[in-house]
Design an enzyme around this catalytic site. Structure first.
Site, PDB file in Angstrom:
ATOM      1  N   HIS A  56       0.817  -1.212   0.000  1.00 32.83           N
ATOM      2  CA  HIS A  56       0.000   0.000   0.000  1.00 32.83           C
ATOM      3  C   HIS A  56       0.854   1.267   0.000  1.00 32.83           C
ATOM      4  CE1 HIS A  56      -3.265  -2.711   0.682  1.00 32.83           C
ATOM      5  NE2 HIS A  56      -2.819  -3.071   1.876  1.00 32.83           N
ATOM      6  N   HIS A 218      -7.171  -4.730  -1.455  1.00 28.98           N
ATOM      7  CA  HIS A 218      -6.469  -6.001  -1.637  1.00 28.98           C
ATOM      8  C   HIS A 218      -7.068  -6.787  -2.796  1.00 28.98           C
ATOM      9  CE1 HIS A 218      -6.306  -5.000   2.733  1.00 28.98           C
ATOM     10  NE2 HIS A 218      -5.017  -5.221   2.534  1.00 28.98           N
TER      11      HIS A 218
END
Length: 331
Positions: A56, A218
């Site tokens: 991320h 995700h």
């Protein structure tokens, strides 16, 4: 699959080494752990710890520095950090004023951060925690009970970090973090999947003219798939879901974040932001601050999210406060 890596199993370790090599004035590594802390220490204030699975970036290590985080924990790719890693982060940055854990609402993250908090409490460290759940797309998802925590987490880092930097005690820092969480909402979309290096293939498939609305960071499913539309039409779809929360009204003041997921050109993010600004103007909602860029990504996923944060005087003050981190600088 084309990836500029060495070995898939070494990506997180080498990324952290590269981060420290690039930003030694900001961060240092905790020996034997996938944890980075402020190079200059936390200097006797409430410390903020966040983290999660890697992939991320710049979250979360990019936000370690003055006015934001004191430590960031990097789990394996898209995998929650272990309780031991979080515990080491807490110990490494505790300055005697207590530690606030900022947790994104994923089952593994919540469980492991809570276990670490218990371990630290056994050592006499005062720990509080908040759980960010800003994603309005779905109520429960693949890895979550309740709403997911996504890009709105950055506003929690910024505002709670500023409160801590200003000398707020642990309860005050927790309270302002919870106020951000209560007033922040995010909705995202994807036009192309991400590829986890160890998997070696895209995490999902979309048709040539297909997008997923409400996609998780995700690769978790969103609300639906649809034919690709213009960026203005798609942004309207995201905002409709956010405004359905009945949180933002005429006369309100907000902060805006248009967040790229890793594979979307900045040019396209500005197009999305143009539409956000137009819609807010039509609704007579005032914009105090706008952030456009890659803040909470999903490796190389193509897509973006829109975040709105409703402000009051306290939140506005801390949002405007200085910050100096590898990924966020504000004077």
């Amino acid at each position: 699959m084309k990836k500029m890596i060495n070995k898939p199993d070494d990506v997180v370790e080498e990324m952290l080494q590269g981060m420290v090599a690039a930003h030694p004035e900001y961060v240092k590594r905790v020996d034997g752990c996938d944890v980075v802390v402020r190079a200059g220490g936390s200097q006797g204030k409430v410390a903020l710890v966040s983290g999660g699975g890697s992939g991320h970036e710049p979250a979360h290590g990019g936000y370690v520095g003055k006015g934001m985080l004191d430590a960031a924990v990097a789990g394996a790719m898209f995998t929650s950090p272990t309780p031991d890693q979080v515990y080491e982060a807490i110990k490494a940055c505790d300055g005697g004023k207590g530690v606030l854990l900022v947790i994104k609402n994923y089952t593994g993250d919540v469980m492991n951060f809570e276990m670490a908090a218990d371990m630290a409490a056994d050592e006499g460290i005062e720990v509080e925690k908040v759980v960010v759940n800003d994603d309005v797309a779905v109520e429960n998802s693949t890895w979550t009970t309740g709403r997911r925590g996504i890009a709105g987490t950055i506003f929690v880092h910024k505002i709670a970090g500023a409160c801590a930097e200003a000398g707020g005690d642990l309860q005050a820092v927790k309270a302002v973090a919870e106020k951000v969480i209560a007033n922040v909402r995010t909705m995202g979309m994807a036009i192309a999947p991400c590829t986890v290096p160890a998997a070696g293939k895209p995490s999902f498939e979309l048709g040539e003219n297909e997008v997923e609305i409400g996609m998780g960071i995700h690769g978790e499913p969103g609300t639906h798939r649809e034919e690709i539309h213009t960026v203005s039409e798609t942004t309207d779809t995201l905002l409709e879901k956010i405004f359905a929360e009945d949180l933002y009204h005429e006369g309100d003041e907000v902060a805006v974040m248009v967040n790229g997921l890793g594979g979307t050109p900045l040019q396209e993010l500005y197009l999305a932001n143009l539409r956000v600004s137009q819609v807010l103007a039509e609704k007579k909602i005032n914009v105090a601050k706008t952030l456009v860029g890659n803040f909470m990504t999903s490796i190389d996923m193509a897509g973006y999210s829109v975040t709105l944060l409703k402000l009051d005087d306290e939140l506005k003050k801390y949002l405007a406060a200085p910050a100096d981190t590898p990924a966020f600088v504000q004077v």
